[in-house]
Design a protein around this motif. Structure first.
Motif, short mmCIF file in Angstrom:
data_model
loop_
_atom_site.label_atom_id
_atom_site.label_comp_id
_atom_site.label_asym_id
_atom_site.label_seq_id
_atom_site.Cartn_x
_atom_site.Cartn_y
_atom_site.Cartn_z
N ILE A 13 0.82 -1.61 -0.31
CA ILE A 13 -0.06 0.07 0.29
C ILE A 13 1.08 1.14 -0.11
O ILE A 13 1.90 1.71 1.11
N ARG A 14 0.77 1.93 -1.06
CA ARG A 14 1.56 3.70 -0.75
C ARG A 14 0.81 4.12 -0.85
O ARG A 14 -0.35 4.92 -1.30
N THR A 15 1.36 5.05 0.65
CA THR A 15 0.73 6.56 0.77
C THR A 15 2.25 7.69 1.20
O THR A 15 3.56 6.86 1.30
N LYS A 16 1.84 8.70 0.98
CA LYS A 16 2.41 10.14 0.96
C LYS A 16 3.36 10.10 1.80
O LYS A 16 1.92 9.93 3.04
N ARG A 17 3.83 10.71 1.44
CA ARG A 17 5.20 10.89 3.31
C ARG A 17 6.12 12.09 3.24
O ARG A 17 6.03 12.45 2.60
N THR A 18 6.45 12.96 3.98
CA THR A 18 6.99 14.05 3.71
C THR A 18 8.42 13.45 4.52
O THR A 18 8.31 13.08 6.09
N TRP A 19 9.63 13.19 4.68
CA TRP A 19 10.80 13.69 5.25
C TRP A 19 11.01 15.06 5.92
O TRP A 19 11.90 16.69 4.38
N LYS A 20 11.39 15.68 7.21
CA LYS A 20 11.91 17.12 7.75
C LYS A 20 13.08 16.95 7.93
O LYS A 20 13.14 15.92 9.02
N PRO A 21 13.91 18.36 7.52
CA PRO A 21 15.24 17.93 8.02
C PRO A 21 14.86 18.68 9.74
O PRO A 21 14.51 19.64 10.19
N ASN A 22 15.89 18.28 10.37
CA ASN A 22 16.60 18.57 11.94
C ASN A 22 16.83 19.96 11.99
O ASN A 22 17.80 20.39 12.34
N ILE A 23 16.05 21.46 11.63
CA ILE A 23 16.16 22.81 12.05
C ILE A 23 16.01 23.10 13.21
O ILE A 23 14.72 23.01 14.30
N GLN A 24 17.04 23.90 14.07
CA GLN A 24 16.91 24.86 15.16
C GLN A 24 17.43 26.29 15.04
O GLN A 24 17.94 26.42 14.53
N LYS A 25 16.65 26.79 15.43
CA LYS A 25 16.90 28.60 15.95
C LYS A 25 18.10 28.48 16.50
O LYS A 25 18.37 27.68 17.98
N ILE A 49 26.44 34.97 14.25
CA ILE A 49 26.80 35.92 13.87
C ILE A 49 26.37 36.31 12.45
O ILE A 49 27.69 35.43 11.83
N ILE A 50 25.99 37.36 12.61
CA ILE A 50 25.84 37.13 10.51
C ILE A 50 26.30 38.73 10.34
O ILE A 50 26.04 39.67 11.00
N ASP A 51 27.14 39.06 9.73
CA ASP A 51 27.57 40.63 8.96
C ASP A 51 27.90 41.36 10.50
O ASP A 51 28.06 42.25 10.30
N GLY A 52 28.75 40.46 11.17
CA GLY A 52 29.47 41.33 12.12
C GLY A 52 28.12 41.75 13.42
O GLY A 52 28.73 41.96 14.05
N ALA A 53 26.99 41.44 14.00
CA ALA A 53 25.86 41.16 14.53
C ALA A 53 24.71 39.27 14.68
O ALA A 53 24.77 39.27 13.81
N PRO A 54 24.71 39.57 15.75
CA PRO A 54 23.99 38.38 15.74
C PRO A 54 22.89 38.63 15.56
O PRO A 54 21.99 39.58 15.43
N GLN A 55 22.09 37.44 15.01
CA GLN A 55 21.26 37.16 14.29
C GLN A 55 20.78 35.90 14.94
O GLN A 55 21.20 34.84 15.15
N ARG A 56 19.26 36.08 14.94
CA ARG A 56 18.89 34.26 14.51
C ARG A 56 18.09 33.97 13.50
O ARG A 56 17.74 34.64 13.18
N ILE A 57 18.57 32.41 13.42
CA ILE A 57 18.17 32.47 12.13
C ILE A 57 18.18 30.54 12.51
O ILE A 57 18.54 30.15 13.56
#
Length: 63
Positions: A23-35, A39-47
């Motif tokens: 039986i075939r069902t659709k599914r997704t794989w999500k990467p392990n993303i962390q906030k 330091i981006i361009d010399g300033a701290p940013q939340r990415i």
């Protein structure tokens, strides 16, 4: 906000899960993303960064 890595661009992918009875069902794989604060361009940013980029040292973290 998208579930995408700031550095490598890794995002969710789709495919088909195949059971033992074929039986075939659709599914997704999500990467392990962390906030993280980085330091981006010399300033701290939340990415959003995947854990493989964090482990590889591609991110300069702000403490």
């Amino acid at each position: 906000m998208s579930n995408k890595c700031h550095y490598c661009g890794k995002e969710k992918s789709t495919g088909i899960q195949l059971s033992h009875s074929h039986i075939r069902t659709k599914r997704t794989w999500k990467p392990n993303i962390q906030k993280v604060r980085a330091i981006i361009d010399g300033a701290p940013q939340r990415i959003r960064v995947c854990t493989s980029c964090l482990k590889a040292g591609k991110v300069k973290r702000a403490i």
